[in-house]
Design an enzyme around this catalytic site. Structure first.
Site, short mmCIF file in Angstrom:
data_model
loop_
_atom_site.label_atom_id
_atom_site.label_comp_id
_atom_site.label_asym_id
_atom_site.label_seq_id
_atom_site.Cartn_x
_atom_site.Cartn_y
_atom_site.Cartn_z
N ASP A 22 33.07 39.65 50.57
CA ASP A 22 32.91 40.57 49.45
C ASP A 22 31.43 40.83 49.22
OD1 ASP A 22 31.96 38.32 48.16
OD2 ASP A 22 33.76 38.00 46.98
N SER A 23 31.13 41.77 48.35
CA SER A 23 29.73 42.20 48.19
C SER A 23 28.92 41.32 47.26
CB SER A 23 29.70 43.63 47.65
OG SER A 23 30.13 43.67 46.30
N TYR A 46 31.21 41.49 41.98
CA TYR A 46 32.16 41.03 40.96
C TYR A 46 31.75 39.66 40.44
CZ TYR A 46 36.44 39.42 38.75
OH TYR A 46 37.35 38.91 37.86
N ASP A 73 29.38 47.26 44.69
CA ASP A 73 29.92 48.13 43.64
C ASP A 73 29.84 47.44 42.29
OD1 ASP A 73 31.91 46.19 44.10
OD2 ASP A 73 33.49 47.55 43.44
N GLN A 98 36.71 52.99 42.71
CA GLN A 98 36.71 52.57 41.32
C GLN A 98 37.23 53.71 40.45
OE1 GLN A 98 36.37 49.64 40.09
NE2 GLN A 98 35.33 48.46 41.68
N GLY A 106 38.71 47.18 40.96
CA GLY A 106 38.86 47.35 39.52
C GLY A 106 40.25 47.06 38.99
N ASP A 119 43.69 39.82 49.21
CA ASP A 119 43.11 38.48 49.11
C ASP A 119 43.34 37.97 47.71
OD1 ASP A 119 40.30 38.06 47.44
OD2 ASP A 119 40.71 40.16 47.92
N CYS A 177 61.97 26.93 53.69
CA CYS A 177 60.62 26.94 54.26
C CYS A 177 60.55 25.96 55.42
CB CYS A 177 59.59 26.57 53.19
SG CYS A 177 57.88 26.54 53.80
N CYS A 215 57.59 25.02 56.86
CA CYS A 215 56.23 24.49 56.99
C CYS A 215 56.29 22.96 57.11
CB CYS A 215 55.36 24.90 55.81
SG CYS A 215 55.62 23.96 54.29
N CYS A 251 57.39 21.05 53.87
CA CYS A 251 58.79 21.10 53.45
C CYS A 251 59.72 20.39 54.42
CB CYS A 251 59.23 22.55 53.27
SG CYS A 251 58.45 23.36 51.84
N HIS A 307 51.44 24.36 51.86
CA HIS A 307 52.72 25.04 51.68
C HIS A 307 52.51 26.46 51.15
CE1 HIS A 307 56.66 26.23 50.27
NE2 HIS A 307 56.08 26.50 49.12
#
Length: 374
Positions: free
Chosen positions: A93-94, A97, A147, A194, A221, A271, A309, A311, A314, A340
């Site tokens: 990310d920039s 934020y 931004d 934005q 945003g 994300d 599940c 994984c 589990c 998990h």
């Protein structure tokens, strides 16, 4: 297809779509969920374990890494991939934020944002050009334009001014990225739309970004307190304002039902810290909804965390054991719950990709939401 960056849509079902982003460090299947590696680590997970969940790409945080260990130090140590032992794509990310949400005494201007570190009070200046430089020093594969993300509930005048400044910063980010030499020849740059909750502002933002030209486009945003209904209201039109032949990335989202609803509206990338943060705090995501493993009812429950599940968590341990670990504050509890959750998110993305390819996404969505929200 190119070695640097290429996006191919393989199938659509309504607005939902599935495809592949090809980059030098590997392919990214879309819709894609990117685990967040804030400080050069996906918390409580080793890189091989993150990859084993099905993740094709992770996210790194420019703000945190520029403060510690530092971008120039990271470059001397061979870049973020080498530093943390992750050999697949990384999106960074920039930093904008986090600067505006975590830092003390920020001062915004047309140049950028002056701020004091939340770690030690040291003073810094983050501009579009410096953000591009930091992400280049980190060795990012997908770089985000710098931004301004206004808080939820700003008035129309503030939202418009913020959007227009972000578009000016987007142009400067483009120029700064393109001046990056070898890095610009192998990495990609995404612009960020934005405009708060205003359809007209977002259309103007999309037009400005498209005119500048980016490899992909993020919807920024949102997920800042507006609620799911308002977010979906924006997503009813925002993805369609962006170029159809480029990836669309919804930043900072979200809960499993957020992801399904956003994919239905044409989003390709996501994300969020939620699966890792929730895992460390004793919350698991399952096909039958969230589970708070701290609850006393799990103390003698020998059932798996999620019966559907596969994984390692589990298939090996019981709810009773996880309850014990989390209540006792054992670090293994945070590790297993996180593992998990990341696995669940990646299986969810795979099932959405499969449903879109089969032309059955609407049925998948209906079945998922009925069960998850029950």
């Amino acid at each position: 297809m190119t070695d640097r960056f290429a996006f191919r849509v393989a199938a659509t079902d309504g607005a939902a779509r599935t495809g592949v982003i090809a980059m030098q460090r590997g392919e990214i299947r879309t819709p894609a969920f990117m685990p967040v590696g804030t400080a050069a680590t996906v918390k409580a997970m080793r890189p091989a374990e993150v990859r084993a969940t099905g993740a094709d790409i992770i996210l790194g945080n420019t703000y945190h890494l520029m403060l510690r260990p530092g971008a120039e130090r990271m470059a001397r140590l061979g870049g973020l991939h080498n530093f943390m032992g992750w050999d697949r794509p990384i999106l960074t990310d920039s930093g904008g934020y986090q600067v505006m949400s975590l830092s003390a005494l920020t001062k915004q201007s047309e140049e950028g944002v002056a701020f004091k570190s939340h770690l030690d009070g040291s003073r810094h200046m983050l501009t579009p050009e410096r953000s591009m430089e930091i992400q280049r020093l980190l060795g990012s594969d997908i770089v985000m334009a710098f931004d301004e993300c206004p808080p939820n509930g700003v008035d129309a005048k503030r939202a418009e001014a913020s959007m227009e400044r972000s578009m000016r910063w987007a142009a400067r980010s483009r120029a700064g990225f393109d001046a990056g030499g070898e890095h610009a020849e192998r990495a990609a740059l995404f612009g960020i739309q934005q405009g708060s909750l205003d359809e007209t502002l977002r259309a103007r933002s999309a037009a400005a970004l498209t005119d500048i030209g980016f490899d992909g486009y993020a919807i920024g945003g949102l997920a800042v307190g507006e609620g799911q209904d308002a977010m979906f209201g924006v997503l009813d039109y925002a993805p369609g304002q962006l170029p159809a032949d480029k990836p669309r990335y919804l930043m900072g989202v979200g809960k499993p039902d957020d992801l399904v609803g956003a994919v239905a509206r044409g989003v390709d990338m996501f994300d969020c810290v939620l699966p890792t943060r929730s895992g460390r705090n004793g919350q698991a995501f399952t096909w039958d909804g969230p589970v708070n493993i701290r609850n006393a009812k799990h103390a003698e429950d020998m059932a798996p965390l999620d019966a559907d599940c596969s994984c390692p968590v589990c298939t090996t341990w019981s709810r009773a054991y996880l309850h014990h670990l989390v209540r006792a504050g054992e670090m293994l509890g945070a590790m297993l719950m996180t593992q998990h959750n990341l696995h669940f998110y990646q299986v969810l993305m795979q099932r959405m990709r499969d449903a879109i390819a089969a032309g059955s996404f609407a049925a998948f969505r209906s079945d998922f939401e009925a069960r998850y929200r029950r």
